[in-house]
Enzyme design. Structure first.
Site, short mmCIF file in Angstrom:
data_model
loop_
_atom_site.label_atom_id
_atom_site.label_comp_id
_atom_site.label_asym_id
_atom_site.label_seq_id
_atom_site.Cartn_x
_atom_site.Cartn_y
_atom_site.Cartn_z
N LYS A 170 25.24 6.66 10.43
CA LYS A 170 26.33 7.00 9.25
C LYS A 170 27.94 7.16 9.76
O LYS A 170 28.69 7.16 8.95
CB LYS A 170 25.91 8.31 8.48
CG LYS A 170 24.39 8.06 7.78
CD LYS A 170 24.67 7.68 6.33
CE LYS A 170 23.53 7.22 5.58
NZ LYS A 170 22.15 7.98 5.88
N SER B 249 17.94 3.40 13.01
CA SER B 249 18.85 4.07 12.37
C SER B 249 19.34 5.29 12.61
O SER B 249 20.28 5.88 12.55
CB SER B 249 18.95 3.84 10.60
OG SER B 249 17.66 4.28 10.31
N GLU C 57 28.79 12.43 -1.01
CA GLU C 57 27.45 12.85 -1.55
C GLU C 57 26.25 12.38 -0.43
O GLU C 57 26.82 11.82 0.77
CB GLU C 57 27.19 11.66 -2.49
CG GLU C 57 26.47 10.42 -2.22
CD GLU C 57 27.56 9.51 -1.42
OE1 GLU C 57 28.83 9.60 -1.63
OE2 GLU C 57 27.10 8.77 -0.47
C1 PLP Z 1 21.11 7.53 5.27
C2 PLP Z 1 20.08 6.84 6.25
C3 PLP Z 1 19.34 5.84 6.06
C4 PLP Z 1 19.70 4.95 4.61
O1 PLP Z 1 20.59 4.79 4.20
P1 PLP Z 1 21.28 3.12 4.48
O2 PLP Z 1 22.68 3.01 3.94
O3 PLP Z 1 20.19 2.22 3.75
O4 PLP Z 1 21.40 2.79 5.91
C5 PLP Z 1 18.69 5.33 6.93
N1 PLP Z 1 18.41 5.80 8.08
C6 PLP Z 1 19.06 6.92 8.26
C7 PLP Z 1 18.52 7.73 9.59
C8 PLP Z 1 19.88 7.55 7.63
O5 PLP Z 1 20.49 8.74 7.73
#
Ligand code: PLP
Length: 385
Positions: free
Chosen positions: A87, A370, A109
């Site tokens: 993010k 992620s 948000e």
């Molecule tokens: C917010 C988040 C997601 C999901 O958001 P995307 O916009 O689909 O990437 C996935 N993994 C993590 C670790 C997150 O914090």
């Protein structure tokens, strides 16, 4: 990339917004169009990614997983970014843009709290006031991130309508923006009215840009890329520079308790065409167009829509989607922790669980990891025996 001048990816996207937001959205579009070509802006952004965020993130070959699945499995380590997820790539970019536009106040948000933390971090760094809207239910289940935002000087504003989760926080943020159009709204995924999906995809595309360089350096080519999808920003980031390549793109959605359980967030399967948060896309709704409450064990995945670019890619079968249940995600998280010594975010665990669903034998595979699992430890401990 694939987008027309009105912000449509095929039939999805656009900007379905109230009159009051036309001017601020137009101002944002102009600013983004000029800064995305601006060498000084780009240099400042990349410098922060390097020195502050810690990029490039490693492309790690997970040997133990590779042996188990008889494949060559790499993890793109977005979990190693400052603040623990992808993010921050986007928050740093948008807050930098806000600063160039002379905005003094930022709103955002957040669901899992990762976007809130990333945005609060970027605001602290660049000296801007920050308000974060968060569902009351998420405030409870993501307590560590709430504390982090406060420590960083942000104000956390509870959203108490609906299911008290991400979509409700988004509604409140949009409402605030309508009443305070001088504010810069940092959206955390590839959703919302044009130009947001384009802006977020632009800043997250650094992920696949690095992947290309990293694979080139080891003289390998990925054949399959896997990412989880809430709104779809980490997936777009990981796919962006591979969209025109012969690479399979797989997405993992929050299947919750199962597709027929009424407790799911698998938008690509359960959704139909409609408009949510200013863009035309696929979303979960009933026959009257009322949004269905999404559910996933993972706060970052329980969003009832999906970014318009993903809707387009799904429609044309450029990506294949898998719905992963809570159970399957928990098992995959435990496996990664035990086999590789990495505790993944619950969201990322959904992408990992896809390994059980497809035959990847002898394939070169990348999973976009992620985020890290620190924020989910309590959920893991209480659900894994
Ligand atoms: C917010 C988040 C997601 C999901 O958001 P995307 O916009 O689909 O990437 C996935 N993994 C993590 C670790 C997150 O914090």
């Amino acid at each position: 990339m694939l987008i027309d001048e009105h912000g449509f990816y095929g039939e999805y996207g656009g900007a379905y917004i109230p009159e009051m937001l036309h001017q601020p959205v137009e101002e944002l579009k102009k600013a983004f169009d000029s800064y995305k070509e601006d060498k000084t802006f780009e240099a400042e952004y990349l410098q922060l990614l390097k020195d502050y965020v810690g990029r490039p993130t490693p492309l790690y070959k997970a040997e133990n997983l590779s042996t188990k699945y008889e494949a060559e499995i790499y993890l793109k380590r977005e979990d190693l970014n400052h603040t623990g997820a992808h993010k921050i790539n986007n928050s740093i970019g948008q807050v930098l843009l806000a600063k160039r536009m002379n905005k003094k106040r930022i709103i955002a948000e957040t669901g899992a709290g990762q976007h809130g933390v990333a945005t609060a971090t970027a605001c602290a760094l660049m000296g801007l006031e920050c308000k974060v809207f968060m569902g009351e239910m998420d405030i409870k289940r993501q307590a560590p991130n709430v504390s982090r935002m406060k420590m960083l000087g942000a104000e956390v504003i509870p959203a108490s309508s609906g299911s008290k989760t991400l979509k409700d926080a988004t509604n409140e943020a949009i409402r605030y923006w309508i009443n305070n159009p001088d504010t810069f709204y940092v959206i955390g995924s590839v959703v919302g009215p044009h130009p947001y999906p384009q802006i977020v995809a632009h800043f997250q595309s650094i992920i696949s840009k690095e992947m290309k360089q990293q694979f080139k350096a080891i003289q390998r080519q990925p054949e399959v890329i896997i990412a989880c999808v809430g709104g779809g920003s980490n997936a777009v980031g990981a796919f962006y520079h591979y969209l025109n390549d012969p690479v399979k793109l797989l997405i993992a959605e929050g299947g919750g308790k199962g597709l027929d359980s009424g407790l799911s967030a698998a938008t690509s399967v359960l959704g139909t065409d409609g408009i949510i948060h200013g863009s035309k896309t696929i979303l979960m709704q009933d026959e009257n167009g009322q949004i269905t409450e999404p559910y996933s064990i993972s706060a970052g995945l329980d969003y009832p829509g999906i970014g318009p670019l993903h809707a387009h890619l799904i429609k044309y079968q450029r990506v294949e989607s898998f719905s992963i249940t809570d159970e399957e995600a928990l098992t995959a998280a435990q496996q990664l922790a035990k086999m590789e010594g990495i505790i993944p975010a619950l969201e990322s665990a959904h992408a990992l669980a896809t390994l059980e669903k497809v035959d990847l034998k002898n394939k070169c595979v990348v999973i976009n990891l992620s985020g890290r699992g620190d924020k989910d430890l309590e959920t893991y401990i209480s659900n894994i025996s």
